[in-house]
Scaffold this active site. Sequence first.
Site, PDB file in Angstrom:
ATOM      1  N   VAL A  12      30.405 133.130  30.059  1.00  0.00           N
ATOM      2  CA  VAL A  12      31.473 133.019  29.065  1.00  0.00           C
ATOM      3  C   VAL A  12      32.345 131.810  29.383  1.00  0.00           C
ATOM      4  CG1 VAL A  12      31.491 135.474  28.558  1.00  0.00           C
ATOM      5  CG2 VAL A  12      32.964 134.602  30.355  1.00  0.00           C
ATOM      6  N   CYS A  13      33.004 131.311  28.369  1.00  0.00           N
ATOM      7  CA  CYS A  13      33.896 130.171  28.557  1.00  0.00           C
ATOM      8  C   CYS A  13      35.071 130.586  29.434  1.00  0.00           C
ATOM      9  CB  CYS A  13      34.397 129.670  27.203  1.00  0.00           C
ATOM     10  SG  CYS A  13      33.064 128.902  26.258  1.00  0.00           S
ATOM     11  N   PRO A  14      35.526 129.736  30.294  1.00  0.00           N
ATOM     12  CA  PRO A  14      35.265 128.301  30.397  1.00  0.00           C
ATOM     13  C   PRO A  14      34.180 127.938  31.407  1.00  0.00           C
ATOM     14  CG  PRO A  14      37.090 128.809  31.817  1.00  0.00           C
ATOM     15  CD  PRO A  14      36.641 130.115  31.174  1.00  0.00           C
ATOM     16  N   CYS A  39      27.746 129.918  24.740  1.00  0.00           N
ATOM     17  CA  CYS A  39      29.161 130.234  24.535  1.00  0.00           C
ATOM     18  C   CYS A  39      29.687 129.420  23.355  1.00  0.00           C
ATOM     19  CB  CYS A  39      29.942 129.913  25.814  1.00  0.00           C
ATOM     20  SG  CYS A  39      31.710 130.099  25.630  1.00  0.00           S
TER      21      CYS A  39
END
Length: 74
Positions: A12-14, A39
Site C-alpha cells: 500500500v502507499c506510500p 497501488c
Amino acid sequence: MATHILETGGNVCPFPLIEAQEAISQIPTGDELVINFDCTQATSALPAWAADAGHEVTDFRKVGSASWTITVRK
C-alpha cells in the site's frame, strides 16, 4: 545502460514510492528502474516524484485491471 526491476505489488502507499526511492539510489546514472505496482495512489505519486527528482519517465502504462508499470531513467 541496464534495466532493474522493482516488484511492489501488494504494497500500500506510500511503500511503492519509498521502495522506488531506495532502489533508484542504488543504481548507476543512466540505468532504468521498472517499477511494477498495484497501488492506485502511486499512479500520481511515482511520476511526480520522478519529475521532482530529475528522473525521466520513459514508459508508464496500465498492465491489468488494477496494475501499472512505470519505467524511470536515473
